[in-house]
Write a protein that holds these residues in place. Structure first.
Motif, PDB file in Angstrom:
ATOM      1  N   HIS A 247       3.565   1.287   6.178  1.00 37.61           N
ATOM      2  CA  HIS A 247       2.686   0.444   6.739  1.00 37.61           C
ATOM      3  C   HIS A 247       2.199  -0.583   6.075  1.00 37.61           C
ATOM      4  CE1 HIS A 247      -1.740   0.059   8.303  1.00 37.61           C
ATOM      5  NE2 HIS A 247      -0.949  -0.283   9.112  1.00 37.61           N
ATOM      6  N   LYS A 248       2.712  -1.768   6.102  1.00 38.09           N
ATOM      7  CA  LYS A 248       2.568  -2.877   5.400  1.00 38.09           C
ATOM      8  C   LYS A 248       1.304  -3.160   5.039  1.00 38.09           C
ATOM      9  CE  LYS A 248       6.385  -5.125   7.918  1.00 38.09           C
ATOM     10  NZ  LYS A 248       6.989  -6.302   8.570  1.00 38.09           N
ATOM     11  N   ARG A 249       0.118  -3.302   5.899  1.00 42.99           N
ATOM     12  CA  ARG A 249      -1.178  -3.551   5.463  1.00 42.99           C
ATOM     13  C   ARG A 249      -1.927  -2.924   4.343  1.00 42.99           C
ATOM     14  NH1 ARG A 249      -5.484  -4.298  10.207  1.00 42.99           N
ATOM     15  NH2 ARG A 249      -4.587  -2.102  10.483  1.00 42.99           N
ATOM     16  N   SER A 250      -1.564  -1.314   4.594  1.00 46.53           N
ATOM     17  CA  SER A 250      -2.253  -0.518   3.496  1.00 46.53           C
ATOM     18  C   SER A 250      -1.342  -0.115   2.393  1.00 46.53           C
ATOM     19  CB  SER A 250      -2.770   0.776   4.524  1.00 46.53           C
ATOM     20  OG  SER A 250      -1.734   1.437   4.970  1.00 46.53           O
ATOM     21  N   ARG A 251      -0.077  -0.547   2.718  1.00 52.44           N
ATOM     22  CA  ARG A 251       0.804  -0.294   1.503  1.00 52.44           C
ATOM     23  C   ARG A 251       1.053   1.318   1.536  1.00 52.44           C
ATOM     24  NH1 ARG A 251      -0.577  -3.067  -4.006  1.00 52.44           N
ATOM     25  NH2 ARG A 251       1.305  -2.126  -4.706  1.00 52.44           N
ATOM     26  N   THR A 252       1.192   2.046   2.548  1.00 60.25           N
ATOM     27  CA  THR A 252       1.208   3.455   2.664  1.00 60.25           C
ATOM     28  C   THR A 252       2.750   3.779   3.084  1.00 60.25           C
ATOM     29  OG1 THR A 252      -1.092   3.477   3.234  1.00 60.25           O
ATOM     30  CG2 THR A 252       0.393   5.279   3.890  1.00 60.25           C
ATOM     31  N   LEU A 253       3.389   4.869   2.291  1.00 64.50           N
ATOM     32  CA  LEU A 253       4.754   5.407   2.816  1.00 64.50           C
ATOM     33  C   LEU A 253       4.433   6.772   3.524  1.00 64.50           C
ATOM     34  CD1 LEU A 253       7.587   5.753   2.701  1.00 64.50           C
ATOM     35  CD2 LEU A 253       7.492   6.499   0.314  1.00 64.50           C
ATOM     36  N   LEU A 254       4.757   7.084   4.679  1.00 65.07           N
ATOM     37  CA  LEU A 254       4.831   8.329   5.521  1.00 65.07           C
ATOM     38  C   LEU A 254       6.068   8.940   5.421  1.00 65.07           C
ATOM     39  CD1 LEU A 254       2.403   6.473   6.614  1.00 65.07           C
ATOM     40  CD2 LEU A 254       2.721   7.838   8.506  1.00 65.07           C
ATOM     41  N   VAL A 255       6.163  10.190   5.105  1.00 67.18           N
ATOM     42  CA  VAL A 255       7.362  10.933   5.062  1.00 67.18           C
ATOM     43  C   VAL A 255       7.096  12.160   5.807  1.00 67.18           C
ATOM     44  CG1 VAL A 255       8.471   9.925   2.976  1.00 67.18           C
ATOM     45  CG2 VAL A 255       6.939  11.984   2.642  1.00 67.18           C
ATOM     46  N   THR A 256       7.907  12.974   5.998  1.00 68.95           N
ATOM     47  CA  THR A 256       7.730  14.329   6.440  1.00 68.95           C
ATOM     48  C   THR A 256       7.899  15.497   5.474  1.00 68.95           C
ATOM     49  OG1 THR A 256       8.952  13.498   8.725  1.00 68.95           O
ATOM     50  CG2 THR A 256       8.304  15.696   8.640  1.00 68.95           C
ATOM     51  N   LYS A 369       6.455  -1.775  -1.515  1.00 70.80           N
ATOM     52  CA  LYS A 369       5.780  -1.906  -2.309  1.00 70.80           C
ATOM     53  C   LYS A 369       4.416  -0.755  -2.173  1.00 70.80           C
ATOM     54  CE  LYS A 369       6.938  -6.389  -3.600  1.00 70.80           C
ATOM     55  NZ  LYS A 369       6.405  -7.746  -4.113  1.00 70.80           N
ATOM     56  N   PHE A 370       4.751   0.400  -1.800  1.00 70.81           N
ATOM     57  CA  PHE A 370       3.762   1.415  -1.395  1.00 70.81           C
ATOM     58  C   PHE A 370       2.873   1.845  -2.813  1.00 70.81           C
ATOM     59  CE2 PHE A 370       7.846   3.597  -2.218  1.00 70.81           C
ATOM     60  CZ  PHE A 370       7.311   4.657  -3.159  1.00 70.81           C
ATOM     61  N   LYS A 371       1.539   2.183  -2.489  1.00 72.17           N
ATOM     62  CA  LYS A 371       0.806   2.760  -3.355  1.00 72.17           C
ATOM     63  C   LYS A 371       0.434   3.932  -3.089  1.00 72.17           C
ATOM     64  CE  LYS A 371      -3.341   0.474  -1.795  1.00 72.17           C
ATOM     65  NZ  LYS A 371      -4.491  -0.882  -2.101  1.00 72.17           N
ATOM     66  N   ARG A 372       0.472   4.273  -1.776  1.00 71.59           N
ATOM     67  CA  ARG A 372       0.127   5.823  -1.516  1.00 71.59           C
ATOM     68  C   ARG A 372       1.126   6.641  -0.634  1.00 71.59           C
ATOM     69  NH1 ARG A 372      -3.310   2.980   1.363  1.00 71.59           N
ATOM     70  NH2 ARG A 372      -4.943   3.121  -0.080  1.00 71.59           N
ATOM     71  N   ILE A 373       1.419   7.819  -0.683  1.00 66.13           N
ATOM     72  CA  ILE A 373       2.201   8.768   0.030  1.00 66.13           C
ATOM     73  C   ILE A 373       1.676   9.625   1.108  1.00 66.13           C
ATOM     74  CG2 ILE A 373       4.245   9.904   0.241  1.00 66.13           C
ATOM     75  CD1 ILE A 373       5.181   8.947  -2.598  1.00 66.13           C
ATOM     76  N   ILE A 374       2.010   9.789   2.289  1.00 68.57           N
ATOM     77  CA  ILE A 374       1.345  10.693   3.056  1.00 68.57           C
ATOM     78  C   ILE A 374       2.463  11.565   3.650  1.00 68.57           C
ATOM     79  CG2 ILE A 374       0.094  10.983   5.135  1.00 68.57           C
ATOM     80  CD1 ILE A 374      -1.298   8.579   5.006  1.00 68.57           C
ATOM     81  N   PRO A 375       2.696  12.929   2.911  1.00 65.73           N
ATOM     82  CA  PRO A 375       3.688  13.909   3.647  1.00 65.73           C
ATOM     83  C   PRO A 375       3.018  14.645   4.817  1.00 65.73           C
ATOM     84  CG  PRO A 375       3.095  13.963   1.200  1.00 65.73           C
ATOM     85  CD  PRO A 375       1.994  13.284   1.927  1.00 65.73           C
ATOM     86  N   GLY A 385       3.483   5.688  -6.453  1.00 66.47           N
ATOM     87  CA  GLY A 385       4.343   4.563  -6.189  1.00 66.47           C
ATOM     88  C   GLY A 385       5.605   4.994  -6.474  1.00 66.47           C
ATOM     89  N   ARG A 386       6.248   3.774  -6.413  1.00 64.54           N
ATOM     90  CA  ARG A 386       7.829   3.771  -6.760  1.00 64.54           C
ATOM     91  C   ARG A 386       8.311   4.556  -7.889  1.00 64.54           C
ATOM     92  NH1 ARG A 386      11.240   0.762 -10.207  1.00 64.54           N
ATOM     93  NH2 ARG A 386      13.393   0.250  -9.152  1.00 64.54           N
ATOM     94  N   ALA A 387       7.820   4.475  -9.031  1.00 64.70           N
ATOM     95  CA  ALA A 387       8.130   5.254 -10.204  1.00 64.70           C
ATOM     96  C   ALA A 387       7.873   6.657 -10.154  1.00 64.70           C
ATOM     97  CB  ALA A 387       7.318   5.065 -11.359  1.00 64.70           C
TER      98      ALA A 387
END
Length: 455
Positions: A247-256, A369-375, A385-387
């Motif tokens: 999600h670009k606007r919030s810089r959020t990565l979604l995974v399962t 360029k995500f700053k949070r992850i939601i599994p 983030g990336r690191a």
């Protein structure tokens, strides 16, 4: 990742009438059925296609409770599907909702139990509000009255329902959830499969679904949400498929299921009865106690015992047969509060196709360029983030026998150091899982672990 099975039968008069269970004293699967009437009727889409689906490991054989004012009735959801073990709770599912990003992303969670055991974790649905004003739903959960009410309180129509994986525990709720929002489009991960019978999505009550494609710029949400598909070769009885979203606007990565972050405290949606049941010194504890004497004493409801129950749940979910359930503290401390790949997923899936997984993860880290992850399980959102993501997958380098020179040297050093911590799993706890992997390889259920990148 639980396999699925379903059976379909032609339209029958049996399913045109109601089946009522009205014994005021009846109890079934641990829950009261007082005043409960189970209605088994074909849905509009089932009448159109001329069949009724009885699902024995995925969506379809579910129903919701009659309207009632009580909180218990609003949380009622009847589900006995699953193969080889059904997923609970069988009758009652509490839903919690939290706002992850103000006015933009909400998390809905329910408890998910394995069969008749005392092992539970949380399952998460993520809802994103689009610029159109509609809602984009990722990995739907059981559509109880409480859950649907919480969704509708957002004051926006559900436009898209997304199944980001092939996995049974997420597929099971797509059909019943979509029936609550019939105008929504359904999008599913490619190469859907089930086991022991590989049946089409229609057998699970999912009709007219669109297929998610890697990097597809034609999806209706492409201006706001991007996607990358991991579609591996078969790792055994079927391929591993998961779609990651950004999600670009919030810089959020979604995974399962790709990564998890085990919280120190149990998720709010897991009820205290489940935690206290796990805290009891039952048969599993007696077997997995490192030969120590197991006291037979009643479990008092207090924070200490609830925490012990949670720690035991986590170790069984991660390792199947951890080394010491009697005293879980040490192993739990090593596995919690860090971004990791689940030991089961790492051992039985990702180690079989490390090149595909590496390409997927590197693409995510390079392009987003995500700053949070939601599994979909355990803690979320996770500040990462990336690191942190690369560190969680640093174990892939051991399987591939190489390190990518495209990474800056300082980043490589940081990732290597973090990766050693993220990839360390207590050897004693890994013994059962490693033995299971060897057995499954020997009988051809899963492939051998890959060593070295295929040229």
């Amino acid at each position: 990742m639980v396999a699925s099975m379903a059976v379909s039968c032609p339209r029958s008069n049996v399913f045109q009438s109601s089946i009522s269970l009205r014994d005021s004293n009846s109890s079934f699967l641990g829950g009261s059925l007082k005043g409960f009437c189970l209605q088994l009727k074909p849905t509009r889409s089932q009448r159109k296609y001329g069949n009724i689906s009885l699902v024995v490991a995925s969506a379809g054989a579910t129903t919701t409770a009659p309207a009632a004012a009580s909180g218990s009735a609003n949380r009622f959801y009847f589900n006995i599907t699953g193969f080889p073990f059904p997923l609970g709770p069988f009758l009652n599912r509490r839903t919690t909702r939290t706002e992850a990003v103000k006015g933009s992303i909400w998390l809905f969670e329910q408890e998910q139990a394995l069969g008749f055991s005392s092992v539970s974790t949380n399952i998460r649905m993520t809802v994103i509000k689009l610029k159109s004003g509609g809602l984009w739903v990722h990995a739907p959960i059981a559509p109880t009255k409480e859950c649907i009410k919480l969704v509708k309180e957002l004051g926006a129509p559900v436009e898209y329902i997304v199944l980001p994986t092939f996995a049974y525990e997420h597929k099971i709720f797509v059909a019943p959830f979509s029936r609550k929002f019939p105008k929504a489009q359904i999008w599913v991960a490619p190469r859907q499969w089930s086991w022991p019978l590989n049946l089409p999505l229609e057998f699970f009550g999912i009709f007219r679904a669109k297929i998610l494609k890697d990097g597809d710029m034609s999806t209706p949400w492409t201006d706001e949400i991007e996607q990358k598909v991991l579609s591996s070769p078969e790792v055994g009885i079927g391929p591993y498929v998961e779609v990651a979203f950004y999600h670009k606007r919030s810089r959020t990565l979604l995974v399962t299921d790709a990564v998890i972050y085990v919280p120190k405290q149990p998720p709010e949606c897991i009820n205290k009865e489940s935690l206290l049941a796990s805290a009891k010194n039952g048969l599993a504890v007696k077997i997995l106690s490192k030969g120590k004497k197991v006291p037979d004493e009643p479990v008092v409801d207090n924070e200490r015992n609830r925490q012990k129950g949670w720690e035991r749940m986590v170790l069984q979910i991660l390792f199947l047969g951890p080394s010491n359930l009697l005293e879980p503290n040490a192993s739990f401390a090593q596995m919690s509060q860090k971004l990791i790949v689940s030991p089961i997923v790492k051992t039985l899936v990702f180690s079989k196709v490390p090149d595909k997984v590496r390409d997927w993860i590197d693409g995510i880290a390079r392009d987003w360029k995500f700053k949070r992850i939601i599994p979909a399980h355990f803690a979320g959102p996770i500040k990462a983030g990336r690191a942190e993501l690369l560190a969680a997958f640093a174990f892939l380098d051991d399987f591939l026998g190489e390190r990518y020179v495209t990474r800056p040297s300082l980043s490589l050093l940081f990732t290597s150091l973090m990766g050693k911590a993220a990839s360390y799993f207590p050897p004693d706890d890994m013994k059962t899982l490693s033995s299971l992997d060897e057995f499954l390889v020997s009988v051809g259920v899963v492939k051998k672990t890959v060593s070295g990148r295929k040229r």
